[in-house]
Design a protein around this motif. Structure first.
Motif, PDB file in Angstrom:
ATOM      1  N   GLN A  24      27.775 -52.461   1.606  1.00  0.00           N
ATOM      2  CA  GLN A  24      26.720 -51.683   2.275  1.00  0.00           C
ATOM      3  C   GLN A  24      26.856 -50.233   1.833  1.00  0.00           C
ATOM      4  O   GLN A  24      27.813 -49.552   2.216  1.00  0.00           O
ATOM      5  CB  GLN A  24      26.887 -51.809   3.800  1.00  0.00           C
ATOM      6  CG  GLN A  24      26.000 -50.896   4.619  1.00  0.00           C
ATOM      7  CD  GLN A  24      24.575 -51.387   4.680  1.00  0.00           C
ATOM      8  OE1 GLN A  24      24.295 -52.508   5.061  1.00  0.00           O
ATOM      9  NE2 GLN A  24      23.630 -50.530   4.282  1.00  0.00           N
ATOM     10  N   THR A  28      28.357 -43.797   7.152  1.00  0.00           N
ATOM     11  CA  THR A  28      28.957 -42.593   7.727  1.00  0.00           C
ATOM     12  C   THR A  28      30.477 -42.756   7.697  1.00  0.00           C
ATOM     13  O   THR A  28      30.987 -43.866   7.555  1.00  0.00           O
ATOM     14  CB  THR A  28      28.523 -42.395   9.194  1.00  0.00           C
ATOM     15  OG1 THR A  28      28.955 -43.529   9.964  1.00  0.00           O
ATOM     16  CG2 THR A  28      27.006 -42.243   9.306  1.00  0.00           C
ATOM     17  N   LEU A  29      31.170 -41.629   7.888  1.00  0.00           N
ATOM     18  CA  LEU A  29      32.634 -41.693   7.966  1.00  0.00           C
ATOM     19  C   LEU A  29      33.053 -42.634   9.096  1.00  0.00           C
ATOM     20  O   LEU A  29      34.006 -43.410   8.964  1.00  0.00           O
ATOM     21  CB  LEU A  29      33.199 -40.278   8.203  1.00  0.00           C
ATOM     22  CG  LEU A  29      34.716 -40.188   8.361  1.00  0.00           C
ATOM     23  CD1 LEU A  29      35.429 -40.671   7.107  1.00  0.00           C
ATOM     24  CD2 LEU A  29      35.137 -38.754   8.683  1.00  0.00           C
ATOM     25  N   PHE A  30      32.331 -42.580  10.208  1.00  0.00           N
ATOM     26  CA  PHE A  30      32.640 -43.443  11.354  1.00  0.00           C
ATOM     27  C   PHE A  30      32.592 -44.918  10.977  1.00  0.00           C
ATOM     28  O   PHE A  30      33.476 -45.695  11.337  1.00  0.00           O
ATOM     29  CB  PHE A  30      31.645 -43.151  12.493  1.00  0.00           C
ATOM     30  CG  PHE A  30      31.822 -44.043  13.684  1.00  0.00           C
ATOM     31  CD1 PHE A  30      32.833 -43.810  14.602  1.00  0.00           C
ATOM     32  CD2 PHE A  30      30.970 -45.118  13.886  1.00  0.00           C
ATOM     33  CE1 PHE A  30      32.991 -44.633  15.706  1.00  0.00           C
ATOM     34  CE2 PHE A  30      31.127 -45.952  14.994  1.00  0.00           C
ATOM     35  CZ  PHE A  30      32.140 -45.707  15.898  1.00  0.00           C
ATOM     36  N   GLU A  31      31.544 -45.295  10.218  1.00  0.00           N
ATOM     37  CA  GLU A  31      31.417 -46.711   9.836  1.00  0.00           C
ATOM     38  C   GLU A  31      32.540 -47.120   8.885  1.00  0.00           C
ATOM     39  O   GLU A  31      33.105 -48.213   9.027  1.00  0.00           O
ATOM     40  CB  GLU A  31      30.040 -46.968   9.188  1.00  0.00           C
ATOM     41  CG  GLU A  31      29.892 -48.429   8.762  1.00  0.00           C
ATOM     42  CD  GLU A  31      28.479 -48.834   8.341  1.00  0.00           C
ATOM     43  OE1 GLU A  31      27.565 -47.979   8.403  1.00  0.00           O
ATOM     44  OE2 GLU A  31      28.307 -49.993   7.941  1.00  0.00           O
ATOM     45  N   ALA A  34      35.590 -47.652  10.902  1.00  0.00           N
ATOM     46  CA  ALA A  34      35.481 -48.871  11.703  1.00  0.00           C
ATOM     47  C   ALA A  34      35.755 -50.095  10.843  1.00  0.00           C
ATOM     48  O   ALA A  34      36.475 -51.012  11.248  1.00  0.00           O
ATOM     49  CB  ALA A  34      34.091 -48.959  12.338  1.00  0.00           C
ATOM     50  N   ARG A  35      35.182 -50.103   9.626  1.00  0.00           N
ATOM     51  CA  ARG A  35      35.390 -51.254   8.737  1.00  0.00           C
ATOM     52  C   ARG A  35      36.863 -51.391   8.356  1.00  0.00           C
ATOM     53  O   ARG A  35      37.411 -52.500   8.324  1.00  0.00           O
ATOM     54  CB  ARG A  35      34.526 -51.090   7.480  1.00  0.00           C
ATOM     55  CG  ARG A  35      33.056 -51.405   7.730  1.00  0.00           C
ATOM     56  CD  ARG A  35      32.192 -50.986   6.556  1.00  0.00           C
ATOM     57  NE  ARG A  35      30.796 -51.312   6.773  1.00  0.00           N
ATOM     58  CZ  ARG A  35      30.167 -52.363   6.227  1.00  0.00           C
ATOM     59  NH1 ARG A  35      30.803 -53.167   5.411  1.00  0.00           N
ATOM     60  NH2 ARG A  35      28.892 -52.593   6.499  1.00  0.00           N
ATOM     61  N   MET A  38      38.767 -52.377  11.826  1.00  0.00           N
ATOM     62  CA  MET A  38      38.395 -53.635  12.474  1.00  0.00           C
ATOM     63  C   MET A  38      38.412 -54.816  11.509  1.00  0.00           C
ATOM     64  O   MET A  38      38.830 -55.909  11.861  1.00  0.00           O
ATOM     65  CB  MET A  38      37.007 -53.522  13.100  1.00  0.00           C
ATOM     66  CG  MET A  38      36.892 -52.466  14.179  1.00  0.00           C
ATOM     67  SD  MET A  38      37.693 -52.962  15.722  1.00  0.00           S
ATOM     68  CE  MET A  38      36.608 -54.296  16.236  1.00  0.00           C
ATOM     69  N   LYS A  39      37.928 -54.616  10.287  1.00  0.00           N
ATOM     70  CA  LYS A  39      37.853 -55.739   9.343  1.00  0.00           C
ATOM     71  C   LYS A  39      39.145 -55.931   8.577  1.00  0.00           C
ATOM     72  O   LYS A  39      39.510 -57.030   8.223  1.00  0.00           O
ATOM     73  CB  LYS A  39      36.706 -55.508   8.334  1.00  0.00           C
ATOM     74  CG  LYS A  39      35.335 -55.831   8.878  1.00  0.00           C
ATOM     75  CD  LYS A  39      34.265 -55.567   7.853  1.00  0.00           C
ATOM     76  CE  LYS A  39      34.223 -56.624   6.755  1.00  0.00           C
ATOM     77  NZ  LYS A  39      33.106 -56.343   5.813  1.00  0.00           N
ATOM     78  N   ARG A  46      41.363 -40.943  10.793  1.00  0.00           N
ATOM     79  CA  ARG A  46      40.094 -40.471  10.228  1.00  0.00           C
ATOM     80  C   ARG A  46      40.355 -39.401   9.154  1.00  0.00           C
ATOM     81  O   ARG A  46      39.679 -39.362   8.134  1.00  0.00           O
ATOM     82  CB  ARG A  46      39.249 -39.904  11.369  1.00  0.00           C
ATOM     83  CG  ARG A  46      37.846 -39.544  10.988  1.00  0.00           C
ATOM     84  CD  ARG A  46      37.033 -39.173  12.214  1.00  0.00           C
ATOM     85  NE  ARG A  46      36.681 -40.333  12.993  1.00  0.00           N
ATOM     86  CZ  ARG A  46      36.779 -40.417  14.317  1.00  0.00           C
ATOM     87  NH1 ARG A  46      37.233 -39.411  15.001  1.00  0.00           N
ATOM     88  NH2 ARG A  46      36.421 -41.504  14.942  1.00  0.00           N
ATOM     89  N   SER A  50      39.203 -39.455   5.288  1.00  0.00           N
ATOM     90  CA  SER A  50      38.510 -38.310   4.683  1.00  0.00           C
ATOM     91  C   SER A  50      39.155 -37.909   3.361  1.00  0.00           C
ATOM     92  O   SER A  50      38.462 -37.618   2.390  1.00  0.00           O
ATOM     93  CB  SER A  50      38.568 -37.095   5.618  1.00  0.00           C
ATOM     94  OG  SER A  50      37.439 -37.059   6.428  1.00  0.00           O
ATOM     95  N   LYS A  71      25.734 -37.373   7.564  1.00  0.00           N
ATOM     96  CA  LYS A  71      26.256 -37.393   6.195  1.00  0.00           C
ATOM     97  C   LYS A  71      26.597 -38.836   5.841  1.00  0.00           C
ATOM     98  O   LYS A  71      27.346 -39.494   6.571  1.00  0.00           O
ATOM     99  CB  LYS A  71      27.504 -36.508   6.108  1.00  0.00           C
ATOM    100  CG  LYS A  71      27.945 -36.209   4.690  1.00  0.00           C
ATOM    101  CD  LYS A  71      28.914 -35.055   4.655  1.00  0.00           C
ATOM    102  CE  LYS A  71      30.335 -35.563   4.570  1.00  0.00           C
ATOM    103  NZ  LYS A  71      31.322 -34.458   4.531  1.00  0.00           N
ATOM    104  N   PHE A  72      26.035 -39.303   4.734  1.00  0.00           N
ATOM    105  CA  PHE A  72      26.279 -40.679   4.299  1.00  0.00           C
ATOM    106  C   PHE A  72      27.058 -40.701   2.988  1.00  0.00           C
ATOM    107  O   PHE A  72      26.935 -39.790   2.174  1.00  0.00           O
ATOM    108  CB  PHE A  72      24.957 -41.415   4.096  1.00  0.00           C
ATOM    109  CG  PHE A  72      24.187 -41.635   5.357  1.00  0.00           C
ATOM    110  CD1 PHE A  72      24.612 -42.573   6.294  1.00  0.00           C
ATOM    111  CD2 PHE A  72      23.054 -40.898   5.634  1.00  0.00           C
ATOM    112  CE1 PHE A  72      23.910 -42.781   7.477  1.00  0.00           C
ATOM    113  CE2 PHE A  72      22.340 -41.086   6.813  1.00  0.00           C
ATOM    114  CZ  PHE A  72      22.775 -42.024   7.733  1.00  0.00           C
TER     115      PHE A  72
END
Lengths: 100, 130
Positions: A24, A28-31, A34-35, A38-39, A46, A50, A71-72
């Motif tokens: 994908q 975002t940095l958050f996603e 999370a991946r 969690m995955k 974080r 970065s 920001k993506f």
């Protein structure tokens, strides 16, 4: 430039980030965090993510894009061509093609 | 001890009231004038009228902007709401013009997505782990 590329690819966490951006683009940095947690069960801060992204960006493999307030991060595989240009791969023909 | 109220800072309470009730589907619980133009404005889930209230708090404090901008830039949500089906809710909200910064993402037992509440915040929706 090639040194940046090889350095970027040398780390397994950075390769995992590239895998996730392949699945994908535009995260975002958050996603991304999370991946990874969690995955992939990677216990990573974080700030560390970065820093990995900064290394990938220096190698040209990740590009950041601002859209409004967000920001993506996008994948750019173009720098990988340097590898096949330097060490060209030759496709081995399929067995049935060899025997007429 | 119970969590009975939590808050998000909103740029405009009237707009927030519309978004949180008409778009998200919460119901207004309290609407009490506070000072000149601010209101004590809370919403609850129609599924839990006596459940946790969400306070839609005016974002007037100068520190709020800096705090929220930094979080939004990195895609970090300020609150999480539970839904039965993240993908169905994503389709429903997207049809209403809601902007998502993270599309539905399945991560083991949990699926999440992140959207912009149009009042300055990112909000995460998630399925409850079974």
């Amino acid at each position: 430039m090639p040194d940046d590329l090889f350095k970027a690819l040398a780390d397994p966490t950075r390769r995992t980030i590239l895998d996730e951006l392949t699945e994908q683009s535009g995260q975002t940095l958050f996603e991304i965090c999370a991946r990874l947690s969690m995955k992939h069960r990677l216990g990573i801060s974080r700030q560390a993510v970065s820093q990995h992204l900064a290394v990938l960006e220096a190698a040209g493999l990740v590009e950041t894009r601002r859209e409004g307030r967000y920001k993506f991060h996008d994948l750019n595989t173009a720098p990988l061509r340097q590898i096949t240009e330097r060490w060209p791969t030759h496709d081995t023909p399929e067995p049935e093609e060899r025997t007429p | 001890m119970k969590i009975h109220l939590t808050s998000v800072f909103v740029d405009d309470q009237a707009r927030a009231e519309r978004f949180y009730t008409e778009v998200l589907g919460f119901v207004k619980k309290y609407d009490v004038p506070m000072g000149e133009k601010d209101r004590w404005l809370t919403v609850v889930s129609p599924e839990e009228p006596e459940g946790t209230e969400l306070l839609l708090e005016p974002a007037g404090h100068p520190a709020v902007g800096v705090y929220r901008d930094a979080l939004v830039e990195e895609g970090i949500p300020l609150a999480q709401f539970a839904v039965d089906d993240v993908r169905a809710e994503y389709e429903r909200l997207r049809a209403l013009g809601v902007r998502f910064t993270q599309e539905p993402l399945e991560m083991g037992p949990v699926t999440t997505a992140v959207f912009d509440d149009t009042c300055g915040n990112l909000i995460q929706i998630a399925t409850k782990p079974r």
